[in-house]
Design an enzyme around this catalytic site. Structure first.
Site, PDB file in Angstrom:
ATOM      1  CG  HIS A 395      -2.609   0.461   1.042  1.00 52.57           C
ATOM      2  ND1 HIS A 395      -2.649   1.533  -0.178  1.00 52.57           N
ATOM      3  CD2 HIS A 395      -3.718  -0.031   1.198  1.00 52.57           C
ATOM      4  CE1 HIS A 395      -3.484   1.769  -0.103  1.00 52.57           C
ATOM      5  NE2 HIS A 395      -4.352   0.739   0.854  1.00 52.57           N
ATOM      6  CG  ASP A 399      -2.915   4.454  -3.782  1.00 58.73           C
ATOM      7  OD1 ASP A 399      -2.818   4.492  -2.577  1.00 58.73           O
ATOM      8  OD2 ASP A 399      -2.820   5.504  -4.267  1.00 58.73           O
TER       9      ASP A 399
END
Length: 424
Positions: A395, A399
């Site tokens: 992350h 995304d």
């Protein structure tokens, strides 16, 4: 006649040690140059070590299961044609260098491997307050080995430090040793009848890499369901003729890898790596594939997968899997991966959350293809071949939006495969 020493080779750029898993020769055996003499396991790869000389094996110094530093002697070979006088002249220089590991030469400071220390070296140096910058290594490329530190301790070289240095160095070992008892007490103790399996080689590397990945990378997960009914029918209709013509199997996995490679070209963000203050977007699309053995997991790489046909990818999968089974995988086979595809469906998994192959940004788990009732667009219920694609993502780099679009594109490619699709 001369006695030559075979040493532990460096089987990879960052490899510092190797474990002799099996000797292929015995004392008295005659060998030619380049004949395999041992199977060695490292944290990167299993490989056969070839002889550097033609002659007769006189002594096996390393034992099966023993881990040796790169550059340490593993066996002795008696050769013909060498000049014993030259051999004797070389020995004093070598022994002189070995007896004075504290002496720091200007040349050693420039050696690229000097700063790479094994855990054993770091532990010994920390326990005895040794400044590794002041030690000249006798290993390959100037590397400091465990024996260098032990020799320094035995000869009293440690006490050559002045009192001020000792005062400064003294607290370091104490503070460094404080966490160790806590860590040791957290491990379970063996009971009668339990089997203890040493953690070495590939298993040691797996443990280290997985721990690093799980602790450093903020993992997130997403999954998409794909209808591969047409792909399954098409592959099943040509698999026998393909095997007869090409000599290897056309697996479902080859179709998945090809679809991923194609989608990576369209979504280059997925082909990235975190690098501290920047994200590196890799130019080449090199797909790492997980191949398991009974007790290990290897991740060889299909290089430039986006430029290959389904047939080419199937050939690479077959070849790399065979290399793993035969213990012939090389360090080059394992390097350069930019994205991992794991065929978890091969052992019946239908959903999983993979741990990312550090330092890559994502791993895709291809689950089992199973027949399920599906509500079609016209409202009818039909039995379809369905598969779950489970994506783990870093992350920091990726995304949900780009990952969702990437998975959607993989799904679109797979669902569009039919009898008109070429595998060549």
């Amino acid at each position: 006649m001369a006695i030559e020493q075979m040493t532990m080779p460096q089987l990879g750029e960052s490899v510092t040690e190797g474990t002799i898993s099996k000797w292929l020769v015995a004392p008295g055996d005659k060998v030619n140059k380049y004949d395999p003499i041992a199977e060695v396991m490292t944290d990167k790869v299993n490989a056969e070590v070839p002889s550097s000389f033609t002659g007769t094996i006189t002594e096996l110094v390393g034992e099966e299961g023993q881990t040796l530093q790169v550059g340490e002697m593993i066996c002795k070979i008696e050769t013909e044609g060498a000049n014993p006088a030259e051999q004797k002249q070389e020995q004093p220089a070598a022994s002189e260098a070995a007896e004075n590991p504290v002496a720091k030469s200007a040349g050693a400071a420039d050696q690229p491997n000097k700063k790479r220390y094994s855990p054993a070296v770091l532990r010994l140096a920390g326990e005895h307050g040794i400044d590794l910058d002041q030690v000249t290594g006798t290993g390959a490329g100037g590397r400091i080995t465990r024996k260098d530190i032990q020799r320094l301790i035995e000869t009293g070289g440690v006490q050559e430090q002045n009192p001020e240095e000792l005062k400064t160095a003294a607290p370091a070992p104490k503070s460094a040793s404080k966490p160790e008892p806590k860590e040791e007490t957290s491990y379970p103790a063996s009971a009668a009848g339990d089997k203890e399996i040493p953690v070495t080689g590939v298993r040691k590397a797996i443990a280290s890499n997985m721990k690093r990945s799980k602790t450093e990378i903020p993992h997130a997960w997403t999954m998409m369901e794909v209808d591969v009914t047409n792909m399954v029918a098409y592959r099943n209709s040509i698999k026998d003729s393909f095997k007869k013509t090409e000599g290897f199997n056309l697996t479902f996995f080859a179709f998945f890898v090809k679809a991923v490679a194609q989608a990576l070209k369209e979504f280059p963000q997925m082909n990235s790596m975190w690098a501290g203050d920047k994200i590196i977007q890799k130019k080449d699309i090199n797909i790492s594939i997980a191949v398991a053995t009974e007790d290990s997991l290897f991740v060889p790489v299909i290089k430039n997968a986006d430029e290959k046909t389904i047939k080419g990818i199937a050939k690479d999968i077959t070849g790399l899997a065979k290399k793993v089974r035969d213990g012939k995988l090389t360090a080059d086979d394992m390097q350069g991966g930019t994205f991992t595809v794991n065929n978890t469906g091969s052992f019946g998994s239908v959903q999983s959350m993979g741990i990312i192959n550090y330092p890559q940004a994502a791993i895709l788990q291809v689950e089992s293809i199973v027949k399920r009732p599906v509500v079609m667009d016209n409202g009818m219920i039909a039995v379809r071949d369905m598969v779950n694609l489970c994506l783990s993502l870093d992350h920091r780099v990726l995304d949900g939006l780009v990952c969702g679009r990437f998975l959607g594109r993989v799904k679109q490619i797979l669902e569009s495969i039919d009898e008109k699709t070429s595998v060549y």
